[in-house]
Write an enzyme that holds these catalytic residues in place. Sequence first.
Site, PDB file in Angstrom:
ATOM      1  N   HIS A   1      12.950  -7.279   1.587  1.00  0.00           N
ATOM      2  CA  HIS A   1      12.466  -6.799   2.881  1.00  0.00           C
ATOM      3  C   HIS A   1      11.364  -7.764   3.323  1.00  0.00           C
ATOM      4  O   HIS A   1      10.277  -7.768   2.759  1.00  0.00           O
ATOM      5  CB  HIS A   1      11.933  -5.368   2.674  1.00  0.00           C
ATOM      6  CG  HIS A   1      11.285  -4.769   3.873  1.00  0.00           C
ATOM      7  ND1 HIS A   1      10.471  -3.661   3.793  1.00  0.00           N
ATOM      8  CD2 HIS A   1      11.333  -5.101   5.191  1.00  0.00           C
ATOM      9  CE1 HIS A   1      10.033  -3.339   5.000  1.00  0.00           C
ATOM     10  NE2 HIS A   1      10.543  -4.201   5.872  1.00  0.00           N
TER      11      HIS A   1
ATOM     12  N   MET B   1       8.664  -8.948   5.510  1.00  0.00           N
ATOM     13  CA  MET B   1       7.654  -8.583   6.517  1.00  0.00           C
ATOM     14  C   MET B   1       6.827  -9.835   6.794  1.00  0.00           C
ATOM     15  O   MET B   1       5.687  -9.964   6.356  1.00  0.00           O
ATOM     16  CB  MET B   1       6.795  -7.424   5.989  1.00  0.00           C
ATOM     17  CG  MET B   1       7.556  -6.106   5.973  1.00  0.00           C
ATOM     18  SD  MET B   1       6.811  -4.898   4.864  1.00  0.00           S
ATOM     19  CE  MET B   1       7.585  -5.385   3.325  1.00  0.00           C
TER      20      MET B   1
HETATM   21  C1  DX5 Z   1       5.693  -0.833   2.942  1.00  0.00           C
HETATM   22  C2  DX5 Z   1       6.862  -1.283   2.112  1.00  0.00           C
HETATM   23  C3  DX5 Z   1       7.437  -0.232   1.254  1.00  0.00           C
HETATM   24  C4  DX5 Z   1       6.507   0.404   0.257  1.00  0.00           C
HETATM   25  C5  DX5 Z   1       6.949   1.825   0.094  1.00  0.00           C
HETATM   26  O1  DX5 Z   1       5.419  -1.803   3.884  1.00  0.00           O
HETATM   27  O2  DX5 Z   1       7.892  -1.770   2.951  1.00  0.00           O
HETATM   28  O3  DX5 Z   1       8.631  -0.696   0.612  1.00  0.00           O
HETATM   29  O4  DX5 Z   1       6.486  -0.231  -0.991  1.00  0.00           O
HETATM   30  O5  DX5 Z   1       6.072   2.471  -0.744  1.00  0.00           O
HETATM   31  P1  DX5 Z   1       5.967   4.053  -0.841  1.00  0.00           P
HETATM   32  O6  DX5 Z   1       7.296   4.540  -1.316  1.00  0.00           O
HETATM   33  O7  DX5 Z   1       4.877   4.253  -1.830  1.00  0.00           O
HETATM   34  O8  DX5 Z   1       5.633   4.578   0.523  1.00  0.00           O
HETATM   35 ZN    ZN Z   2       9.876  -2.279   2.061  1.00  0.00          ZN
END
Ligand code: DX5
Ligand code: ZN
Length: 225
Positions: A67, A69
């Site tokens: 993912h 970002m």
């Molecule tokens: C946040 C990430 C998530 C994060 C989710 O920007 O994309 O993948 O690790 O973590 P939890 O499940 O703790 O909300």
């Molecule tokens: Zn994520």
Amino acid sequence: MATAKIAPSMLSSDFANLASEAERMVRLGADWLHMDIMCRHFVPNLTIGAPVIQSLRKHTKAYLDCHLMVTNPSDYVEPFGKAGASGFTFHIEVARDNWQELIQSIRSKGMRPGVSLRPGTPVEDVFPLVEAENPVELVLVMTVEPGFGGQKFMPEMMDKVRTLRKKYPSLDIEVDGGLGPSTIDVAASAGANCIVAGSSIFGAADPGEVISVLRKSVVESQNKN
Ligand code: DX5
Ligand code: ZN
């Protein structure tokens, strides 16, 4: 039908022991390993890049659900392809002008293309990418503002999931942020089949039990429909 995929977010794992954490999650029933790649420009945090994916790849055959970002996803396609990433999910907010080329290059490097949207981005913005001749194969609906694990799930994002599921019955629809045993039912009944969960899995006394609760909810929702 889009099958259930439970994807522990390795952001909540012990980064100093990434290989053994990955092995532990697979042993406990994870389908995918979710890898959060952040640059400080797209989100106020910085995590890992292609060299870490490359190192991890030597220790696991698992599907690495990356993912991205980052503000310039196209700069990451080649290094991630070489590193052994499996899925490459970019954000629509930074790919409005070049998503067609991006999807093409992701696929040409042997990865599966996906698109994600921040909570403030309307779901309609990703329709063209799903309907394109060369489409994305996954839509990741953020259920928190991207950047950090451990935030509160935003149930109001479920309208996006419902809309996508209605339009695209076999699409992989992933939810990410604040998922765990207390929020899974609403996400699963809205139609999500790929479930990312970081703190709820890694923070649990029995992470394997959490993985199976998440899976059961997705499977049961699908059986109702
Ligand atoms: C946040 C990430 C998530 C994060 C989710 O920007 O994309 O993948 O690790 O973590 P939890 O499940 O703790 O909300
Ligand atoms: Zn994520």
